[in-house]
Design a protein around this motif. Structure first.
Motif, PDB file in Angstrom:
ATOM      1  N   GLN A   1       0.828  -1.206   0.000  1.00 48.90           N
ATOM      2  CA  GLN A   1       0.000   0.000   0.000  1.00 48.90           C
ATOM      3  C   GLN A   1       0.863   1.257   0.000  1.00 48.90           C
ATOM      4  N   MET A   2       2.035   1.171   0.619  1.00 52.82           N
ATOM      5  CA  MET A   2       2.921   2.338   0.688  1.00 52.82           C
ATOM      6  C   MET A   2       3.770   2.511  -0.572  1.00 52.82           C
ATOM      7  N   ILE A   3       4.333   1.414  -1.087  1.00 51.62           N
ATOM      8  CA  ILE A   3       5.292   1.535  -2.194  1.00 51.62           C
ATOM      9  C   ILE A   3       4.851   0.834  -3.475  1.00 51.62           C
ATOM     10  N   GLY A   4       3.737   0.133  -3.425  1.00 53.63           N
ATOM     11  CA  GLY A   4       3.229  -0.551  -4.613  1.00 53.63           C
ATOM     12  C   GLY A   4       3.485  -2.042  -4.584  1.00 53.63           C
ATOM     13  N   PRO A   5       2.563  -2.821  -5.138  1.00 52.39           N
ATOM     14  CA  PRO A   5       2.667  -4.278  -5.077  1.00 52.39           C
ATOM     15  C   PRO A   5       3.849  -4.849  -5.860  1.00 52.39           C
ATOM     16  N   ARG A   6       4.360  -4.106  -6.803  1.00 50.64           N
ATOM     17  CA  ARG A   6       5.499  -4.583  -7.586  1.00 50.64           C
ATOM     18  C   ARG A   6       6.776  -4.655  -6.752  1.00 50.64           C
ATOM     19  N   PHE A   7       6.776  -3.984  -5.614  1.00 51.66           N
ATOM     20  CA  PHE A   7       7.988  -3.887  -4.802  1.00 51.66           C
ATOM     21  C   PHE A   7       7.942  -4.733  -3.540  1.00 51.66           C
ATOM     22  N   VAL A   8       7.099  -5.757  -3.520  1.00 50.38           N
ATOM     23  CA  VAL A   8       7.031  -6.664  -2.373  1.00 50.38           C
ATOM     24  C   VAL A   8       6.930  -8.103  -2.857  1.00 50.38           C
ATOM     25  N   GLY A   9       7.184  -9.016  -1.935  1.00 48.30           N
ATOM     26  CA  GLY A   9       7.002 -10.441  -2.191  1.00 48.30           C
ATOM     27  C   GLY A   9       7.826 -10.941  -3.354  1.00 48.30           C
ATOM     28  N   PRO A  10       7.324 -11.951  -4.005  1.00 48.70           N
ATOM     29  CA  PRO A  10       8.104 -12.534  -5.097  1.00 48.70           C
ATOM     30  C   PRO A  10       8.226 -11.598  -6.299  1.00 48.70           C
ATOM     31  N   TYR A  11       7.361 -10.597  -6.406  1.00 48.47           N
ATOM     32  CA  TYR A  11       7.378  -9.749  -7.602  1.00 48.47           C
ATOM     33  C   TYR A  11       8.660  -8.933  -7.697  1.00 48.47           C
ATOM     34  N   ILE A  12       9.119  -8.392  -6.577  1.00 52.85           N
ATOM     35  CA  ILE A  12      10.386  -7.647  -6.618  1.00 52.85           C
ATOM     36  C   ILE A  12      11.543  -8.601  -6.901  1.00 52.85           C
ATOM     37  N   GLN A  13      11.472  -9.807  -6.361  1.00 51.68           N
ATOM     38  CA  GLN A  13      12.535 -10.786  -6.603  1.00 51.68           C
ATOM     39  C   GLN A  13      12.603 -11.159  -8.082  1.00 51.68           C
ATOM     40  N   LEU A  14      11.468 -11.348  -8.699  1.00 48.84           N
ATOM     41  CA  LEU A  14      11.431 -11.790 -10.087  1.00 48.84           C
ATOM     42  C   LEU A  14      11.925 -10.702 -11.024  1.00 48.84           C
ATOM     43  N   PHE A  15      11.437  -9.500 -10.831  1.00 47.96           N
ATOM     44  CA  PHE A  15      11.856  -8.403 -11.702  1.00 47.96           C
ATOM     45  C   PHE A  15      13.339  -8.122 -11.513  1.00 47.96           C
ATOM     46  N   TYR A  16      13.761  -7.991 -10.268  1.00 48.55           N
ATOM     47  CA  TYR A  16      15.154  -7.680  -9.976  1.00 48.55           C
ATOM     48  C   TYR A  16      16.070  -8.845 -10.364  1.00 48.55           C
ATOM     49  N   GLY A  17      15.609 -10.060 -10.168  1.00 48.27           N
ATOM     50  CA  GLY A  17      16.400 -11.227 -10.562  1.00 48.27           C
ATOM     51  C   GLY A  17      16.707 -11.235 -12.045  1.00 48.27           C
ATOM     52  N   ALA A  18      15.722 -10.878 -12.870  1.00 48.04           N
ATOM     53  CA  ALA A  18      15.949 -10.804 -14.314  1.00 48.04           C
ATOM     54  C   ALA A  18      16.953  -9.697 -14.644  1.00 48.04           C
ATOM     55  N   VAL A  19      16.856  -8.590 -13.931  1.00 45.87           N
ATOM     56  CA  VAL A  19      17.811  -7.495 -14.133  1.00 45.87           C
ATOM     57  C   VAL A  19      19.229  -7.957 -13.776  1.00 45.87           C
ATOM     58  N   ILE A  20      19.371  -8.631 -12.651  1.00 47.10           N
ATOM     59  CA  ILE A  20      20.697  -9.053 -12.201  1.00 47.10           C
ATOM     60  C   ILE A  20      21.295 -10.111 -13.124  1.00 47.10           C
ATOM     61  N   LEU A  21      20.488 -11.050 -13.596  1.00 45.36           N
ATOM     62  CA  LEU A  21      21.036 -12.022 -14.555  1.00 45.36           C
ATOM     63  C   LEU A  21      21.534 -11.302 -15.808  1.00 45.36           C
ATOM     64  N   SER A  22      20.809 -10.296 -16.248  1.00 47.06           N
ATOM     65  CA  SER A  22      21.242  -9.529 -17.418  1.00 47.06           C
ATOM     66  C   SER A  22      22.529  -8.757 -17.119  1.00 47.06           C
ATOM     67  N   PHE A  23      22.586  -8.146 -15.948  1.00 44.98           N
ATOM     68  CA  PHE A  23      23.793  -7.436 -15.530  1.00 44.98           C
ATOM     69  C   PHE A  23      24.995  -8.379 -15.512  1.00 44.98           C
ATOM     70  N   MET A  24      24.783  -9.564 -14.964  1.00 41.46           N
ATOM     71  CA  MET A  24      25.891 -10.525 -14.865  1.00 41.46           C
ATOM     72  C   MET A  24      26.339 -11.005 -16.240  1.00 41.46           C
ATOM     73  N   SER A  25      25.445 -10.997 -17.215  1.00 39.60           N
ATOM     74  CA  SER A  25      25.872 -11.293 -18.588  1.00 39.60           C
ATOM     75  C   SER A  25      26.925 -10.283 -19.028  1.00 39.60           C
ATOM     76  N   GLY A  26      26.692  -9.016 -18.695  1.00 35.64           N
ATOM     77  CA  GLY A  26      27.665  -7.980 -19.031  1.00 35.64           C
ATOM     78  C   GLY A  26      28.991  -8.169 -18.319  1.00 35.64           C
ATOM     79  N   VAL A  27      28.932  -8.597 -17.061  1.00 38.31           N
ATOM     80  CA  VAL A  27      30.162  -8.864 -16.313  1.00 38.31           C
ATOM     81  C   VAL A  27      30.949  -9.988 -16.985  1.00 38.31           C
TER      82      VAL A  27
END
Length: 149
Positions: A35-61
């Motif tokens: 309710q404070m920061i939005g449903p995209r930023f809690v639970g598995p949803y933040i993990q899934l979105f951020y996880g995809a970002v990090i895998l992409s970042f690590m491709s660059g590394v």
């Protein structure tokens, strides 16, 4: 010994995974947070979105490590380096449970690539200690998201 800056930045990079695990394990807290920061930023949803970002970042590394190689090893390194990003792109749809499971597999595969690049001598000597630590945190948090989510 892992240098301080990569260690602290790497650990800071796990915070969205940890936050996602906490808000998955504590549904009442997650509701308030959503309710404070939005449903995209809690639970598995933040993990899934951020996880995809990090895998992409690590491709660059990994791509950066591949630049240290030559010939066929360089070509193999470049091909392998794009796999985490492609994995994240193609495998994280279909709902939070399956996406979480695929991210766990993606981070396990990334750790295998880290090991290979390290074995080839393309990474700093402390790389695997850092990557094992961060991968353990990330995979544990993703497991919480999958099991409790």
């Amino acid at each position: 010994m892992i240098p301080r800056a990569p260690l602290l930045l790497g650990l800071a990079g796990t915070l969205p995974f940890i936050w996602g695990a906490i808000t998955t394990a504590l549904p009442d807290f997650a509701l308030s947070a959503a309710q404070m920061i939005g449903p995209r930023f809690v639970g598995p949803y933040i993990q899934l979105f951020y996880g995809a970002v990090i895998l992409s970042f690590m491709s660059g590394v990994l791509w950066g490590f591949a630049t240290k190689a030559e010939g066929k090893q360089a070509a193999t390194g470049y091909v392998l380096s794009v796999l985490p990003a492609l994995w994240a792109f193609f495998m994280t749809g279909g709902g939070p449970t399956s996406a979480g499971i695929y991210l766990i597999a993606g981070f396990a595969g990334l750790l295998a690539l880290d090991w290979l690049f390290s074995r080839w001598g393309l990474t700093p000597p402390w790389w695997m200690r850092l990557r094992v630590l961060l991968s353990a945190i990330v995979v544990t948090c993703l497991c919480i998201g999958v099991i409790l989510g």
